[in-house]
Write a protein that holds these residues in place. Structure first.
Motif, mmCIF file in Angstrom:
data_model
loop_
_atom_site.group_PDB
_atom_site.id
_atom_site.type_symbol
_atom_site.label_atom_id
_atom_site.label_comp_id
_atom_site.label_asym_id
_atom_site.label_seq_id
_atom_site.Cartn_x
_atom_site.Cartn_y
_atom_site.Cartn_z
ATOM 1 N N THR A 21 0.875 -1.158 0.046
ATOM 2 C CA THR A 21 -0.015 0.114 -0.130
ATOM 3 C C THR A 21 0.883 1.103 -0.078
ATOM 4 O OG1 THR A 21 -0.153 0.180 2.457
ATOM 5 C CG2 THR A 21 -1.634 -1.164 1.195
ATOM 6 N N PHE A 22 0.027 2.285 -0.272
ATOM 7 C CA PHE A 22 0.988 3.648 -0.274
ATOM 8 C C PHE A 22 1.677 3.909 1.298
ATOM 9 C CE2 PHE A 22 1.265 8.295 -0.570
ATOM 10 C CZ PHE A 22 2.319 8.391 -1.303
ATOM 11 N N ASP A 23 0.702 3.467 2.242
ATOM 12 C CA ASP A 23 1.302 3.712 3.755
ATOM 13 C C ASP A 23 2.638 2.997 3.803
ATOM 14 O OD1 ASP A 23 -0.813 5.438 4.937
ATOM 15 O OD2 ASP A 23 -1.981 3.814 4.524
ATOM 16 N N GLN A 43 -1.658 12.571 -2.057
ATOM 17 C CA GLN A 43 -1.910 11.150 -1.227
ATOM 18 C C GLN A 43 -1.329 11.172 0.153
ATOM 19 O OE1 GLN A 43 -4.440 8.984 -1.778
ATOM 20 N NE2 GLN A 43 -4.881 9.952 -3.643
ATOM 21 N N ARG A 96 -3.282 11.869 4.017
ATOM 22 C CA ARG A 96 -3.027 10.933 5.184
ATOM 23 C C ARG A 96 -2.485 11.631 6.409
ATOM 24 N NH1 ARG A 96 -2.992 7.702 0.722
ATOM 25 N NH2 ARG A 96 -3.342 5.562 0.965
ATOM 26 N N LEU A 119 0.905 -2.048 -6.638
ATOM 27 C CA LEU A 119 0.538 -0.952 -5.595
ATOM 28 C C LEU A 119 -0.933 -1.124 -5.438
ATOM 29 C CD1 LEU A 119 1.142 1.340 -3.939
ATOM 30 C CD2 LEU A 119 0.872 2.900 -5.969
ATOM 31 N N GLU A 120 -1.557 -1.585 -4.251
ATOM 32 C CA GLU A 120 -2.958 -1.839 -4.044
ATOM 33 C C GLU A 120 -3.599 -0.792 -3.396
ATOM 34 O OE1 GLU A 120 -5.935 -3.673 -4.767
ATOM 35 O OE2 GLU A 120 -4.080 -4.730 -4.789
ATOM 36 N N GLU A 121 -3.819 0.391 -4.661
ATOM 37 C CA GLU A 121 -4.599 1.530 -4.217
ATOM 38 C C GLU A 121 -5.459 1.782 -5.379
ATOM 39 O OE1 GLU A 121 -4.310 3.482 -1.447
ATOM 40 O OE2 GLU A 121 -2.293 2.659 -0.456
ATOM 41 N N TRP A 138 -6.090 4.588 -6.575
ATOM 42 C CA TRP A 138 -5.683 5.498 -7.633
ATOM 43 C C TRP A 138 -4.494 5.257 -8.573
ATOM 44 C CZ3 TRP A 138 -0.636 6.459 -5.975
ATOM 45 C CH2 TRP A 138 -0.395 6.272 -4.693
ATOM 46 N N ALA A 139 -3.974 3.959 -7.910
ATOM 47 C CA ALA A 139 -2.805 3.288 -8.898
ATOM 48 C C ALA A 139 -3.390 3.136 -10.325
ATOM 49 C CB ALA A 139 -2.538 2.027 -8.312
#
Length: 297
Positions: free
Chosen positions: A184-186, A209, A213, A261-263, A265-266
């Motif tokens: 994830t982006f996190d 993004q 957060r 990338l599991e988002e 917005w990907a």
């Protein structure tokens, strides 16, 4: 206000030689005639272009500005002459395309192959810009067509979706995330990020993004070009987010791994844009026809 090329070339020659005498000689003008041309030009413009000094002349700020425009004019005239002369060699047109880096690597290549094979007598130039710069270039007439990623920031353009792509994470082979199948982006925000220059669509998206957060994007490295990013990732200087296709290619060249990338917005769209007008120029219409079926235009 009209200006003749002889006088403008004289100004350029004087700036280069720092002498009215030598500038006049370079342009094959008598000194008196050159001095009168310069004086008349300064009178028409209402500014002094050169400061007379003991050892010659120096351009004023106004003079430097004029010289910049003269050089730009010369470049435009050269491009005009070159393009017109191409018609004598069988070239039937020139298509200027502006696109962002992601579109150039993912969306455009198959379309360019098809178009260039079908229209071998059309010359194509391709410029790599950010998505915002692409839209401005098309809207202002510096490019005929543009391919970019949303958002659309200039409503003077008519647009169509011409492809889809996906962003992926790129990490060194021995990175703590390298064993993961998806991130994830996190997950990425815990590390230094290597990104493209400011204004690039993916870079701005990541910045937004991170801000959403309540975090700061640790973009310690910003470079131009996906190859440079991949090499810095391989060196262990950070992780990156790139379009999936080039990311996968880099795994075969560099010591890096591409991870999904599991988002939401990907997933991204690629958009074709042209200046909104009643009738498109023939060359532009042919390119649009290559990418968009007539019933979808």
């Amino acid at each position: 206000m009209r200006h003749d090329l002889t006088t403008l070339n004289l100004v350029l020659a004087i700036e280069q030689t720092r002498s009215i005498t030598r500038g006049a000689a370079q342009e094959h003008l008598a000194l008196a005639a050159a001095s009168k041309r310069l004086s008349d030009l300064e009178s028409r413009l209402g500014v002094q272009l050169f400061e007379r000094r003991a050892r010659g002349v120096e351009p004023t700020e106004a003079g430097r500005a004029l010289v910049r425009h003269i050089r730009s004019l010369h470049a435009s005239l050269y491009a005009l002459e070159t393009e017109v002369m191409e018609f004598s060699r069988g070239i039937k047109g020139h298509l200027r395309i502006a696109a962002n880096s992601s579109a150039i690597t993912e969306a455009l290549p198959p379309h360019l192959v098809g178009f260039s094979q079908a229209h071998a007598q059309i010359r194509i130039s391709l410029e790599d810009l950010t998505s915002a710069e692409v839209q401005a270039a098309v809207a202002e007439g510096r490019a005929d067509v543009g391919v970019f990623t949303p958002p659309l920031v200039d409503n003077r353009l008519q647009t169509w979706v011409v492809g889809h792509g996906r962003l992926a994470a790129l990490v060194p082979l021995k990175h703590p995330l390298s064993a993961r199948e998806e991130v994830t982006f996190d997950d990425l925000l815990a590390y230094d990020l290597i990104g493209l220059h400011a204004g690039a669509s993916a870079q701005e998206l990541m910045r937004e993004q991170a801000a959403a957060r309540g975090k700061t994007l640790n973009a310690r490295w910003q470079v131009r070009g996906f190859d440079a990013i991949a090499q810095l990732v391989e060196a262990g200087l950070g992780v990156a987010v790139l379009p999936e296709q080039p990311a996968e290619r880099f795994t075969r060249v560099f010591g890096v791994r591409s991870i999904r990338l599991e988002e939401p917005w990907a997933e991204r769209e690629y958009v074709l844009g042209v200046l909104r007008q009643q009738r498109l120029p023939t060359v532009v219409q042919r390119f649009v026809d290559t990418l968009i079926p007539r019933d979808k235009q």
